[in-house]
Design an enzyme around this catalytic site. Structure first.
Site, PDB file in Angstrom:
ATOM      1  N   HIS A   1     -11.185  -2.081  -6.163  1.00 32.72           N
ATOM      2  CA  HIS A   1      -9.857  -2.712  -6.127  1.00 32.72           C
ATOM      3  C   HIS A   1      -9.915  -3.935  -7.050  1.00 32.72           C
ATOM      4  O   HIS A   1     -10.988  -4.520  -7.230  1.00 32.72           O
ATOM      5  CB  HIS A   1      -9.604  -3.138  -4.678  1.00 32.72           C
ATOM      6  CG  HIS A   1      -8.253  -3.678  -4.380  1.00 32.72           C
ATOM      7  ND1 HIS A   1      -7.899  -4.976  -4.647  1.00 32.72           N
ATOM      8  CD2 HIS A   1      -7.169  -3.110  -3.807  1.00 32.72           C
ATOM      9  CE1 HIS A   1      -6.644  -5.176  -4.243  1.00 32.72           C
ATOM     10  NE2 HIS A   1      -6.188  -4.063  -3.734  1.00 32.72           N
TER      11      HIS A   1
ATOM     12  N   ASP B   1     -16.936  -4.931   0.063  1.00 34.93           N
ATOM     13  CA  ASP B   1     -15.490  -5.022   0.291  1.00 34.93           C
ATOM     14  C   ASP B   1     -15.148  -4.011   1.382  1.00 34.93           C
ATOM     15  O   ASP B   1     -15.129  -2.802   1.140  1.00 34.93           O
ATOM     16  CB  ASP B   1     -14.767  -4.711  -1.026  1.00 34.93           C
ATOM     17  CG  ASP B   1     -13.259  -4.589  -0.849  1.00 34.93           C
ATOM     18  OD1 ASP B   1     -12.785  -4.542   0.303  1.00 34.93           O
ATOM     19  OD2 ASP B   1     -12.560  -4.518  -1.875  1.00 34.93           O
TER      20      ASP B   1
ATOM     21  N   GLN C   1     -10.915  -1.344   3.335  1.00 41.01           N
ATOM     22  CA  GLN C   1     -10.444  -0.008   3.730  1.00 41.01           C
ATOM     23  C   GLN C   1     -11.380   0.678   4.718  1.00 41.01           C
ATOM     24  O   GLN C   1     -11.134   1.816   5.116  1.00 41.01           O
ATOM     25  CB  GLN C   1     -10.287   0.886   2.494  1.00 41.01           C
ATOM     26  CG  GLN C   1      -9.209   0.434   1.546  1.00 41.01           C
ATOM     27  CD  GLN C   1      -7.810   0.512   2.145  1.00 41.01           C
ATOM     28  OE1 GLN C   1      -7.551   1.274   3.079  1.00 41.01           O
ATOM     29  NE2 GLN C   1      -6.899  -0.281   1.619  1.00 41.01           N
TER      30      GLN C   1
ATOM     31  N   LYS D   1      -5.307  -4.967   7.865  1.00 40.54           N
ATOM     32  CA  LYS D   1      -5.668  -3.552   7.663  1.00 40.54           C
ATOM     33  C   LYS D   1      -6.223  -2.946   8.946  1.00 40.54           C
ATOM     34  O   LYS D   1      -6.514  -1.764   9.003  1.00 40.54           O
ATOM     35  CB  LYS D   1      -6.713  -3.423   6.556  1.00 40.54           C
ATOM     36  CG  LYS D   1      -6.348  -4.135   5.276  1.00 40.54           C
ATOM     37  CD  LYS D   1      -5.885  -3.219   4.198  1.00 40.54           C
ATOM     38  CE  LYS D   1      -5.794  -3.981   2.878  1.00 40.54           C
ATOM     39  NZ  LYS D   1      -4.877  -3.368   1.940  1.00 40.54           N
TER      40      LYS D   1
ATOM     41  N   CYS E   1      -3.618  -1.216  -7.163  1.00 35.60           N
ATOM     42  CA  CYS E   1      -4.499  -2.329  -7.553  1.00 35.60           C
ATOM     43  C   CYS E   1      -5.886  -1.815  -7.923  1.00 35.60           C
ATOM     44  O   CYS E   1      -6.905  -2.463  -7.631  1.00 35.60           O
ATOM     45  CB  CYS E   1      -4.602  -3.383  -6.454  1.00 35.60           C
ATOM     46  SG  CYS E   1      -3.045  -4.168  -6.101  1.00 35.60           S
TER      47      CYS E   1
HETATM   48  N1  PMP Z   1     -10.089  -4.255  -1.379  1.00 38.31           N
HETATM   49  C1  PMP Z   1      -9.558  -3.074  -1.094  1.00 38.31           C
HETATM   50  C2  PMP Z   1     -10.410  -1.848  -1.194  1.00 38.31           C
HETATM   51  C3  PMP Z   1      -8.234  -3.008  -0.669  1.00 38.31           C
HETATM   52  O1  PMP Z   1      -7.688  -1.832  -0.382  1.00 38.31           O
HETATM   53  C4  PMP Z   1      -7.473  -4.191  -0.565  1.00 38.31           C
HETATM   54  C5  PMP Z   1      -6.029  -4.176  -0.123  1.00 38.31           C
HETATM   55  N2  PMP Z   1      -5.243  -3.213  -0.722  1.00 38.31           N
HETATM   56  C6  PMP Z   1      -8.093  -5.392  -0.889  1.00 38.31           C
HETATM   57  C7  PMP Z   1      -9.405  -5.387  -1.295  1.00 38.31           C
HETATM   58  C8  PMP Z   1      -7.367  -6.700  -0.830  1.00 38.31           C
HETATM   59  O2  PMP Z   1      -7.022  -7.009   0.476  1.00 38.31           O
HETATM   60  P1  PMP Z   1      -6.055  -8.268   0.767  1.00 38.31           P
HETATM   61  O3  PMP Z   1      -4.853  -8.050  -0.120  1.00 38.31           O
HETATM   62  O4  PMP Z   1      -5.738  -8.138   2.208  1.00 38.31           O
HETATM   63  O5  PMP Z   1      -6.808  -9.480   0.417  1.00 38.31           O
END
Ligand code: PMP
Length: 417
Positions: A133, A210, A213, A236, A374
């Site tokens: 991401h 990270d 997910q 999440k 993203c």
């Molecule tokens: N890493 C991954 C794999 C994600 O899916 C997301 C959220 N889409 C994020 C990081 C970022 O999370 P946040 O916007 O809650 O900081």
């Protein structure tokens, strides 16, 4: 271990009971019942979480760590009890290893700026994977710009599985950090974190995971994974937005400088010298998201009450059902078919742009994600501008999948595809 191997799927009555915990699922959209398949973006909230935040504001609200009065003590107790709850959920060795942040993005930026930036020298390397991401790419690019370090990208194969051998080969003398997603938001791939951490540690390389997910879908035991850092977002995992967690081994936190200055992160301040607070408060400058912490603890209680294994098994069942159903539609090309996947189904639909698919499907009451998620480098890897993504949560049903498949026939009608 795949969720499917751990447990059978869950019966319909149980899922119907879970659904009743989520008031928003009673919403109607465009005169159709809401089918919410955008859980990768954010999950809906059970009544237990909504109530916990409301009760906090109705009975305990005050600032933390500051007041001698009773409400301040109650707020502080709730905030710190939530930290202990999170530590327990992750099986952290100590609750001081839990740092509150806004979410995964902030957690990774904290590690990048406070841990890696002071260490990195020109020519040093930071390893990421091709499925990250943006929030696990851009903070590292910023550190590279600031220090002269270089970003190295571990490739994935056509199915979206990580090339683990390439990862092992790419770990070198100059690697300062390996930053890896536990589960890919664009592909659904589950990475073998334990093995990757072991390989990295064998070469003295720290690892940040990270977990955005993964946290709501697979069991996470930070001691078993042995990762140095693990980041996730409350929203999440059925918790509130604006609250998240950075887990870090205590010795890492001890060695790191604070990254923001202000109230609460200090022990004493004079104009000559400031003494910083102990961990984890050293990293929590300013008034935190107290209600968010309370809500997150309630979410973790809720998830633990059901059991992450049961949730994972149910989602694995949905993924298998959806994968089969959607493959019967000739226009569909799945993006992300790794052998070990979480409940994420990413696909393109002939030549129809994902945004058009998403819009038509939405009009049928089905909320999916359409875009680059993203993860633009993932899109580039597959030569597509965007995908449609259905992502599952504990309250989804096979009926939701049927509604998606039905809505896709509408796309065929509109576009004559
Ligand atoms: N890493 C991954 C794999 C994600 O899916 C997301 C959220 N889409 C994020 C990081 C970022 O999370 P946040 O916007 O809650 O900081």
């Amino acid at each position: 271990m795949k969720p499917m191997e751990r447990m059978q799927g869950v019966d319909e009555e149980t899922v119907a009971q879970w659904r009743r915990d989520f008031p928003i699922l009673e919403e109607r959209v465009y005169d159709a019942p809401l089918v919410y398949l955008d859980n990768g973006a954010t999950t809906q909230k059970p009544r237990a979480v909504i109530e916990a935040e409301r009760a906090y504001y109705e009975h305990d609200n005050a600032n933390v760590h500051r007041g001698v009065h009773l409400l301040s003590q109650r707020a502080t107790d709730a905030y710190e009890a939530a930290r202990a709850r999170i530590a327990c959920f992750l099986n952290a060795a100590r609750q001081e290893e839990i740092v509150y942040v806004r979410g995964t993005t902030e957690a990774i930026n904290l590690v990048a700026q406070s841990f890696v930036r002071p260490l990195a020298k020109p020519g040093d390397e930071i390893l990421v994977t091709a499925m990250e991401h943006h929030s696990n790419i851009v903070p590292w690019q910023m550190v590279c710009e600031q220090t002269g370090a270089v970003l190295k990208v571990v490739p994935i194969d056509e199915s979206g599985a990580l090339d683990v051998e390439a990862f092992e080969r790419m770990l070198g003398e100059r690697t300062r950090m390996a930053a890896i997603t536990h589960v890919s938001n664009a592909l659904g791939t589950i990475n073998p974190i334990r093995r990757l951490v072991a390989a990295a540690h064998a070469r003295g390389v720290p690892v940040v995971v990270d977990g955005a997910q993964a946290i709501a879908h697979v069991p996470v035991d930070v001691q078993a994974l042995d990762c140095d850092f693990y980041a996730f977002s409350g929203h999440k995992i059925y918790g509130p937005t604006g609250i998240g967690v950075l887990y870090a081994k205590a010795e890492r936190l001890e060695a790191m400088p604070p990254w923001q200055g202000g109230g609460d992160m200090i022990r004493t301040v004079t104009f000559e010298k400031t003494q910083y607070n102990a961990i984890p408060w050293k990293f929590e400058a300013g008034t935190p998201n107290i209600a968010g912490a309370v809500g997150l603890a309630a979410a973790l209680d809720y998830v633990s009450g059901i059991g992450i294994e049961a949730i994972g098994a149910h989602e694995a069942d949905l993924l298998a059902y959806a994968t089969q159903a959607i493959q019967h539609i000739p226009q569909v090309r799945l993006i992300g078919t790794a052998p070990d996947k979480a409940g994420i189904l990413s696909f393109v639909f002939g030549d129809v742009h994902a945004h058009d698919v998403g819009t038509i499907v939405d009009r049928c009451g089905v909320a999916v994600r359409a875009g680059h998620h993203c993860a633009m480098p993932v899109m580039q890897r597959y030569g597509v501008p965007a995908t449609v993504r259905a992502s599952f949560a504990l309250y989804n049903t096979r009926g939701d999948v049927d509604a998606l498949v039905q809505a896709l026939t509408r796309v065929r009608e509109v576009f004559g595809a």
